[in-house]
Design an enzyme around this catalytic site. Sequence first.
Site, PDB file in Angstrom:
ATOM      1  N   ARG A 192       0.644  -1.192   0.013  1.00 31.25           N
ATOM      2  CA  ARG A 192      -0.005  -0.019  -0.168  1.00 31.25           C
ATOM      3  C   ARG A 192       0.788   1.392  -0.100  1.00 31.25           C
ATOM      4  O   ARG A 192       1.878   1.127   0.717  1.00 31.25           O
ATOM      5  CB  ARG A 192      -0.693   0.012   1.175  1.00 31.25           C
TER       6      ARG A 192
ATOM      7  N   THR B 234      -9.373   0.881  -9.178  1.00 32.81           N
ATOM      8  CA  THR B 234      -8.788  -0.183  -8.696  1.00 32.81           C
ATOM      9  C   THR B 234      -9.057  -1.381  -9.615  1.00 32.81           C
ATOM     10  O   THR B 234      -9.969  -1.446 -10.364  1.00 32.81           O
ATOM     11  CB  THR B 234      -9.312  -0.467  -7.244  1.00 32.81           C
TER      12      THR B 234
ATOM     13  N   THR C  34      -4.283  -0.550  -7.145  1.00 33.78           N
ATOM     14  CA  THR C  34      -4.975   0.460  -7.401  1.00 33.78           C
ATOM     15  C   THR C  34      -4.029   1.863  -7.721  1.00 33.78           C
ATOM     16  O   THR C  34      -2.943   2.080  -7.050  1.00 33.78           O
ATOM     17  CB  THR C  34      -6.140   0.833  -6.212  1.00 33.78           C
TER      18      THR C  34
ATOM     19  N   ASN D  24      -6.271   4.648  -6.782  1.00 37.18           N
ATOM     20  CA  ASN D  24      -7.385   5.123  -5.942  1.00 37.18           C
ATOM     21  C   ASN D  24      -8.411   5.382  -7.302  1.00 37.18           C
ATOM     22  O   ASN D  24      -8.919   4.338  -7.902  1.00 37.18           O
ATOM     23  CB  ASN D  24      -6.908   6.266  -5.339  1.00 37.18           C
TER      24      ASN D  24
ATOM     25  N   ASP E 113      -7.456   8.397   0.482  1.00 36.64           N
ATOM     26  CA  ASP E 113      -8.146   7.454   1.517  1.00 36.64           C
ATOM     27  C   ASP E 113      -8.168   7.767   2.926  1.00 36.64           C
ATOM     28  O   ASP E 113      -8.630   7.274   3.945  1.00 36.64           O
ATOM     29  CB  ASP E 113      -7.564   6.069   1.066  1.00 36.64           C
TER      30      ASP E 113
ATOM     31  N   SER F  95      -7.575   1.310   3.689  1.00 32.38           N
ATOM     32  CA  SER F  95      -8.144   0.677   2.318  1.00 32.38           C
ATOM     33  C   SER F  95      -9.184  -0.052   2.570  1.00 32.38           C
ATOM     34  O   SER F  95      -9.534  -0.644   3.469  1.00 32.38           O
ATOM     35  CB  SER F  95      -6.955  -0.134   1.879  1.00 32.38           C
TER      36      SER F  95
ATOM     37  N   GLY G 155     -13.727  -0.989  -6.272  1.00 34.63           N
ATOM     38  CA  GLY G 155     -15.007  -0.222  -6.186  1.00 34.63           C
ATOM     39  C   GLY G 155     -14.976   0.595  -4.851  1.00 34.63           C
ATOM     40  O   GLY G 155     -16.244   0.665  -4.184  1.00 34.63           O
ATOM     41  N   GLY G 156     -14.136   0.725  -4.295  1.00 34.66           N
ATOM     42  CA  GLY G 156     -13.807   1.712  -3.037  1.00 34.66           C
ATOM     43  C   GLY G 156     -14.634   0.744  -1.886  1.00 34.66           C
ATOM     44  O   GLY G 156     -14.530  -0.316  -1.729  1.00 34.66           O
TER      45      GLY G 156
HETATM   46  O1  DON Z   1      -7.983   1.469  -0.986  1.00 36.37           O
HETATM   47  C1  DON Z   1      -9.103   1.814  -1.184  1.00 36.37           C
HETATM   48  O2  DON Z   1     -10.385   1.266  -0.815  1.00 36.37           O
HETATM   49  C2  DON Z   1      -9.501   2.570  -2.484  1.00 36.37           C
HETATM   50  N1  DON Z   1      -8.385   3.140  -2.770  1.00 36.37           N
HETATM   51  C3  DON Z   1      -9.961   1.501  -3.831  1.00 36.37           C
HETATM   52  C4  DON Z   1     -10.645   2.640  -4.817  1.00 36.37           C
HETATM   53  C5  DON Z   1     -11.395   1.979  -5.700  1.00 36.37           C
HETATM   54  O3  DON Z   1     -11.811   0.552  -5.611  1.00 36.37           O
HETATM   55  C6  DON Z   1     -11.681   2.414  -6.804  1.00 36.37           C
HETATM   56  N2  DON Z   1     -12.307   1.608  -7.883  1.00 36.37           N
HETATM   57  N3  DON Z   1     -13.364   1.680  -8.507  1.00 36.37           N
END
Ligand code: DON
Length: 558
Positions: free
Chosen positions: A96, A371, A389, A391, A413, A442, A463-464
């Site tokens: 990370r 991501t 990712t 982000n 984040d 994350s 997908g965050g």
């Molecule tokens: O680490 C995380 O939770 C975020 N940076 C992930 C970002 C993400 O999945 C964007 N995608 N759609």
Amino acid sequence: MGRTLPLVALLFALGSWKPASAGQPARAHHAMVVSREVHATEAGLAVLRSGGNAVDAAVAVGFALAVTHPAAGNIGGGGFMLIRLADGRTTFLDFRERAPATASRDMYLGPDGALTRESVSGYRAVGVPGTVRGFEFASTHYGRKPWAELLAPAIELAAKGFPVSGDLADSLKNARPKLELFPDSRRIFLKQGAFYAPGERLVQPELAGTLGRISSAGAREFYEGETARRLAQAMAQHGGLITLADLRAYQVVERQPLTGRYRGYDLVTAPPPSSGGVGILEILGILESTGYAKSGPGSAASIHYTVEAMRRYFADRSEYLADPDFVRVPVAALLNKPYLAGLRKSIDPERATPSARLRPGAPPRVESSETTHYSIVDAEGNAVAVTYTINAGYGSGVTVPGLGFLLNNEMDDFAAKPGAPNLFGLVQGEANAIQPRKRPLSCMTPTMVLRGGRLYLVLGSPGGPRIISSVLEVIQNVLDFGMSLEDAVASPRFHHQWLPDTLYVEPGVSPRTAARLAARGHRVERIGSMGEVAAILIDGGSLQGAADPRSEGHAAGY
Ligand code: DON
């Protein structure tokens, strides 16, 4: 709030709903690769066919995606690699991003105390990238092929180019507002504003050069060599924080995966600084023994129960989860059975609990995370799940001059302003405030499920915060609802993250079910699509690979 909503709406809008494909998943007897993009899947498969193991293939897929899937594939970002070797040993490589040494708690607040956009766009949004050191660590400790062989497919894809898919052409066009701010991004990814047409070749000579140097000199090149010097120089010129010292000091952390049991299955998943593994285990732990699955998949009753569990977990997330190297994260307490039983008891099967009435729980004082995800199983039974990712799609929008790769905006984040929502609308607390060298919390959740002690499921998603829901719901669909892998991945998804107090549902959730959920007190909102799961199911001697019909993913095996 004003800053967040349009961004969240944009993120949701980026993935337009595509109906579930009725296609068969890929089937194979020996090995399987499922990734977001066909050339990357092929690169991984070629490594496996020529004697590499799943870790070798994972490194090759990761470098290839950095070329063919620039929205998320990267060398300018970071991620997590979950490994399970055929002999049952498991490990978790945390590569990370970290905050630069001069980062500070309030660095994204303007003179009026309001959040600026600097955590999202441009040089100041960038965390120290971990991907290249992460891949080298994986290759050195767990791979067997020469490093240069793992980079060769990516270098060729960058140097000779590859045909731009319809999906990539659209995605690049949609990213114009972000990419046109930075000259190298505009030139490389927008063709100076002329845009790439489907079928046209995207050739990336500077990226090929950077990858070539990394191939010859190893990760040192990225962290101490010409790449590092040029990156640090660009940072200094544009008000960014990352220095040569930050790059040199970057370290991969090898962690114990988080494990748990659910209905007789063993789960192996992502520990902090991911909030995802705790999320999957806390939500499943609340649901276990409720019999929620009896009412069937997609029913208002089963969605309601799951959402109430999600809401309670996300409230806890906001308070307790963060980088474990900086903050004591009470993982065992959050997964403590009496604590989970208490949360379960607080759920009214007929009524949504308003999030405003729900505070983070008080777990007992016992001690003991755009991501992309890809999943690989090799012929020996070694398995790798990688989520990495930059982000947001195309990260900070910055392409380092002359180096040809995009930098992340992972600093968003963090809780840039504790209590105020971030890009994903997540409300986070002091535990995840910015500190020098800290890793931002994350949601990335590479996960494996074992049945009878044997590898059964390998999966993950972008997908965050919706990563956690997407991974959770595919697990529920397979384990609790007995769906085939393809149905489990294609089924309509839903998501709740405590705040905002909104139940997001994909269009596939029927109007009747949505009305029943609204009648229970949920504020239901339809969104385009969530998550892009890449999953492999191992059933006896056969492997099934499922790419998400929501994306142009590709599963292939032999
Ligand atoms: O680490 C995380 O939770 C975020 N940076 C992930 C970002 C993400 O999945 C964007 N995608 N759609």
